[in-house]
Design a protein around this motif. Structure first.
Motif, PDB file in Angstrom:
ATOM      1  N   SER A 248       0.828  -1.205   0.000  1.00 18.68           N
ATOM      2  CA  SER A 248       0.000   0.000   0.000  1.00 18.68           C
ATOM      3  C   SER A 248       0.865   1.259   0.000  1.00 18.68           C
ATOM      4  O   SER A 248       1.999   1.249   0.521  1.00 18.68           O
ATOM      5  CB  SER A 248      -0.907  -0.001   1.232  1.00 18.68           C
ATOM      6  N   ASP A 250       0.329   3.606   1.822  1.00 17.22           N
ATOM      7  CA  ASP A 250       0.426   4.039   3.218  1.00 17.22           C
ATOM      8  C   ASP A 250       1.592   3.386   3.965  1.00 17.22           C
ATOM      9  O   ASP A 250       1.913   3.781   5.076  1.00 17.22           O
ATOM     10  CB  ASP A 250      -0.894   3.724   3.935  1.00 17.22           C
ATOM     11  N   GLU A 251       2.215   2.372   3.369  1.00 19.06           N
ATOM     12  CA  GLU A 251       3.373   1.727   3.994  1.00 19.06           C
ATOM     13  C   GLU A 251       4.641   2.551   3.807  1.00 19.06           C
ATOM     14  O   GLU A 251       5.647   2.299   4.463  1.00 19.06           O
ATOM     15  CB  GLU A 251       3.594   0.336   3.385  1.00 19.06           C
ATOM     16  N   ARG A 253       6.638   6.102   3.848  1.00 17.21           N
ATOM     17  CA  ARG A 253       6.614   7.484   4.353  1.00 17.21           C
ATOM     18  C   ARG A 253       6.918   8.452   3.212  1.00 17.21           C
ATOM     19  O   ARG A 253       7.635   8.097   2.260  1.00 17.21           O
ATOM     20  CB  ARG A 253       7.661   7.660   5.454  1.00 17.21           C
ATOM     21  N   ARG A 335      -5.367   1.959  -3.240  1.00 19.69           N
ATOM     22  CA  ARG A 335      -4.145   2.409  -2.550  1.00 19.69           C
ATOM     23  C   ARG A 335      -3.032   1.367  -2.671  1.00 19.69           C
ATOM     24  O   ARG A 335      -2.035   1.422  -1.966  1.00 19.69           O
ATOM     25  CB  ARG A 335      -4.467   2.699  -1.066  1.00 19.69           C
ATOM     26  N   THR A 357      -4.732  11.459  -1.458  1.00 18.72           N
ATOM     27  CA  THR A 357      -4.447  11.315  -0.031  1.00 18.72           C
ATOM     28  C   THR A 357      -5.725  10.952   0.696  1.00 18.72           C
ATOM     29  O   THR A 357      -6.828  11.101   0.181  1.00 18.72           O
ATOM     30  CB  THR A 357      -3.880  12.623   0.541  1.00 18.72           C
ATOM     31  N   LEU A 358      -5.588  10.463   1.920  1.00 11.97           N
ATOM     32  CA  LEU A 358      -6.762   9.991   2.667  1.00 11.97           C
ATOM     33  C   LEU A 358      -7.769  11.096   2.923  1.00 11.97           C
ATOM     34  O   LEU A 358      -8.966  10.853   3.025  1.00 11.97           O
ATOM     35  CB  LEU A 358      -6.312   9.375   3.996  1.00 11.97           C
TER      36      LEU A 358
END
Length: 365
Positions: A248, A250-251, A253, A335, A357-358
């Motif tokens: 993902s 999100d993993e 940075r 994602r 983005t979220l």
């Protein structure tokens, strides 16, 4: 990095590093000399040339330990990676100290100009000495190690890296382990034959065990990564099936990367930057540094070893530099990040895969 050659690419970081290094060497030599004077007995007295010879020689050997420890330490903990940036200066300092140690030794045994240097060192040995453990001409081992350190110091400049090629240059500099082995035997068959204190074998043993342990741990971590590498699908007619889900967004940075290990292939560094994903080869074109362990600086993938930079969307160094690394096609579904494992030619532009983005905005974390 540079598009032209200079003797030394000075910058503030290198100046600070070299000042710290010079200060540490000075402190070590002063402490060694001071302790030698304090611990010398009145009957035996003290020889200034021998104290200088041992202080400088042991300092060079200690610096070699530090230089050899930096590589595995950087692999184990990224906080040590900046030390790689100036490891060449450490190596050159080691050679200079080793050369000074050899010069004092030859001068001392030759009466500082009274006898021929080679004769002064080797005249006390016979052919039978080479079969003796206690009488072995250990100076020859030190001389061979000094030759290796000289070749390494002389070829440490980027000029030689560019003209010899990375593989040959790397092979030459791997000889440092041969030099280390020769110096271990130089100490064992030399200083430890005349000094019976347990301090010498204990300190030498700690150095060998420490270096060996660091290399084993770092090597084991690399082996574990390879064992967990992702299988690349083969034997399919559809290229669509070759895209690999590597995780993902999100993993990862912001301005950092995830290193993807593929079985039988080069590793891929998948970077997240400006709400987009780009993928480049993980091997820096300079000295093979792990680009995925670096970060995005000023919009460029920056190698953690020596600061070489590449544009994430093309794998090219920004002008006027000319280095290039391979790029990979990427896309984001939901994602999830999908990467085509087939590397494109170094420097091939690839449109970054953008994602929301979220919070639905353009967050720059």
């Amino acid at each position: 990095m540079s598009h032209s050659y200079r003797l030394v690419q000075w910058n503030r970081h290198k100046v600070v590093y070299d000042l710290i290094l010079a200060g540490a060497i000075g402190v070590y030599l002063a402490v060694f000399a001071g302790l030698s004077v304090m611990l010398a007995s009145e009957n035996e007295g003290i020889s200034e040339p021998i104290v200088a010879m041992r202080a400088i020689g042991s300092c060079a050997f200690l610096l070699l330990h530090v230089a050899l420890a930096i590589g595995p330490l950087a692999r184990i903990d990224k906080r040590f990676a900046p030390l790689l940036y100036n490891r060449r200066h450490l190596g050159v300092a080691t050679f200079i100290l080793a050369l000074l140690h050899a010069a004092i030794a030859v001068g001392f045994y030759g009466g500082f100009g009274v006898d021929d240097p080679a004769t002064a060192v080797l005249a006390r040995y016979s052919v039978d000495s080479f079969g003796s453990l206690t009488g072995f001409p250990f100076e020859i081992l030190g001389f061979l190690a000094l030759l290796i350190l000289f070749v390494m110091a002389a070829t440490s400049h980027d000029f030689w890296l560019a003209n010899l090629g990375a593989r040959v240059w790397k092979w030459i500099h791997m000889l440092v382990y041969v030099a280390y082995g020769l110096l271990v035997m130089h100490v064992v068959l030399g200083a430890m034959q005349s000094e019976r204190s347990l301090v010498y074998p204990i300190v030498l043993g700690l150095g060998i065990v420490t270096l060996g342990s660091l290399h084993v741990v770092a090597g084991w971590r690399e082996v574990r990564k390879e064992r967990n590498a992702i299988d690349v699908p083969t034997g399919t007619d559809s290229r669509e099936r070759q895209w690999i889900d590597i995780g993902s967004v999100d993993e990862i940075r912001p301005d950092r990367a995830k290193i993807v290990c593929l079985k039988g292939r080069e590793r891929i560094a998948v970077f997240r930057h400006n709400d987009a994903i780009s993928a480049v080869g993980n091997v820096c074109a300079h000295q093979g540094g792990p680009l995925g362990e670096g970060k995005i600086v000023d919009g460029c993938v920056t190698c953690p070893w020596h600061g070489y930079q590449y544009l994430p969307e093309s794998g090219q160094s920004p002008p006027p530099y000319s280095e290039k690394v391979a790029t990979y096609q990427v896309r984001v579904e939901g994602r999830r990040i999908l990467v085509n494992p087939d590397a494109l030619a170094p420097g091939t532009p690839v449109e970054p895969a953008r994602f929301q983005t979220l919070d639905g905005g353009n967050s720059r974390e």
